[in-house]
Design an enzyme around this catalytic site. Sequence first.
Site, PDB file in Angstrom:
ATOM      1  N   GLY A 200      -8.920 -17.186 -11.182  1.00 12.36           N
ATOM      2  CA  GLY A 200      -7.772 -16.524 -10.553  1.00 12.36           C
ATOM      3  C   GLY A 200      -8.072 -15.141 -10.002  1.00 12.36           C
ATOM      4  O   GLY A 200      -7.165 -14.333  -9.814  1.00 12.36           O
ATOM      5  N   ASP A 325     -16.692  -9.770  -2.122  1.00 12.84           N
ATOM      6  CA  ASP A 325     -16.373 -10.936  -2.959  1.00 12.84           C
ATOM      7  C   ASP A 325     -17.635 -11.599  -3.507  1.00 12.84           C
ATOM      8  O   ASP A 325     -17.747 -12.817  -3.530  1.00 12.84           O
ATOM      9  CB  ASP A 325     -15.512 -11.961  -2.198  1.00 12.84           C
TER      10      ASP A 325
END
Length: 600
Positions: A200, A325
């Site tokens: 998540g 990321d």
Amino acid sequence: MTQRSRKMKKPFAMSVIAAALLVAGAAQAKEVSDADILNDAKTTGDVVHFGLGQQGQRYSALEQVNVKTVKNLVPVWSFSFGGEKQRGQESQPLIHDGKMFVTASYSRLFALDAKTGKKLWKYEHRLPEGIMPCCDVVNRGAALYDNLVIFATLDAQLVALNKDTGKVVWKDKIDDYAAGYSATAAPLIVKGLVITGVSGGEFGVQGRMEARDAKTGKMVWMRPTVEGNMGYKWVNGEKVENGISGTLNATWTGDLWKTGGAATWNGATYDPDTNLVFAGTGNPAPWNSHLRPGDNLFSSATVAIDPDTGKIVWHYQTTPHDGWDFDGVNEFVSFDYKDPKTGQIIKAGGKADRNGFFFVIDRTNGKLINAFPFVKDITWAKGFDLSTGRPIYTEGGRPGDPTAVGEDGKKGKTVFSAPSFLGGKNQQQIAYNPKTGLFYVPANEWGMDIWNEPVSYKRGAAYLGAGFTIKALHDDYIGTLRAVDPVAGKIVWENKNFAPLWGGVLTTGGGLSFYGTPEGFLKALDAKTGKEVWSFQTGSGVVAPPVTWQENGEQYVAVVSGWGGAVPLWGGDVARRVNFLEQGGSVWVFKLHDSKVASK
Ligand code: CA
Ligand code: CA
């Protein structure tokens, strides 16, 4: 005296008792013990843990199927996961007591007869509306312990089933799926504990590792992976504080540590030598790094946790203050090697990071030994300073701040970055072969245009503050299976693939490295040279790691097939380039057609 005559001298009564015990034993299914799990890498008759052992080397000493005999490897059976849920099969099967336990997309688990493929039972988790898995409806595998088979679900629960009947024994909620939590990794079993993480990171969840009593599901400890959050342990059922992870506000300003990501979505490995659990952590949230000054510990890192106390022993951050990321969730695989200069045995760990560098780290203390590129054309850093353990950032390599002077406040300066955020390596597992001394890395070479945007945290909403488009770097390949020498710090050979590689590797004493491709082929390469020596078309893309085991003198190889995962969902130009690939959902098992002859 021969075996036969010695046996005949046994007293009759003893034989009868022994026979009776044998019958009783046969009637009762075998349980999986801590010793079975600890020895999994050495016992070639079963695969009772993810990674073919807690260290995650994905190595089997079996050599019946080898460079010479592999040409005779043929399918024994195939089993379809059925239904309309044909996508994203990233699972590693487990093999125990003649049975296969394999998870499938949408939180399903099948028990099959390992010899025939006959279905024994199926568990289908009832998923609520509104689950938020970032990267497809995948699951990477189950864990076995005692008489249980345990797996994590897309609505962030842990489910333990009786492995003989498929009936639910215990269930526990990890966290609220409506806040963006999910769970996709195979659990780790250590000394009776079932150890799991959370997914998540794109929703600003709080990354953590949790340990439960594997038999009952009762909480034992919880360790946050965002610096500043309180850890807990459970003493006689009471939840008590167990120390803050790091120091509050040391690497996170204000309240950002409450929604800092660092999701542990790819699970963990364990090394009995050092008694450490190695958990990989994902990106700090949000992606826009200008909104969170500092190193943002313990994001994009490997965190070593003592399973007995739930405390962090060391950490090593592969991408401090990540702005691309570059989730550092990639598995940390323990291996030993002899230092070429001193002759000393080094207890190390290898990690092929999403940021494009291969890390060799002293697993006793987290000190960086070496970091070198395993993909070409890395833009974000020039390399690593081995004395400080920190990256040498490329100037201008970070996507710009939308609020910088001269910007409109809505979109920062776009940069081209390689690797792309899907990484030099993503969830697909590496393997280490102690015979060749090489790691086998399913690598990808691609880049991205990436820019930052303003964003604020909203529970259950994407928390990125970035935009991106993934692009191929080469016309002829993205994927490349690379053999990496961790001691010399170099790539030894490679075998290129048109589509990005998304399935893990298995390597064997027979001198082979098995892996699958999105084009549907399960392949075997000569582990020394990288030359392809066998392949088989499974009917859909392979994005899962193969396994091998031996039963009744015959070596079996199994792999799950079913295209999906993050690439078709996030891949930009690359997703369009591979949109000819078909989805599916099945498991295949192979053995030599003349294995009875080969074993003589
Ligand atoms: Ca085993
Ligand atoms: Ca991420």
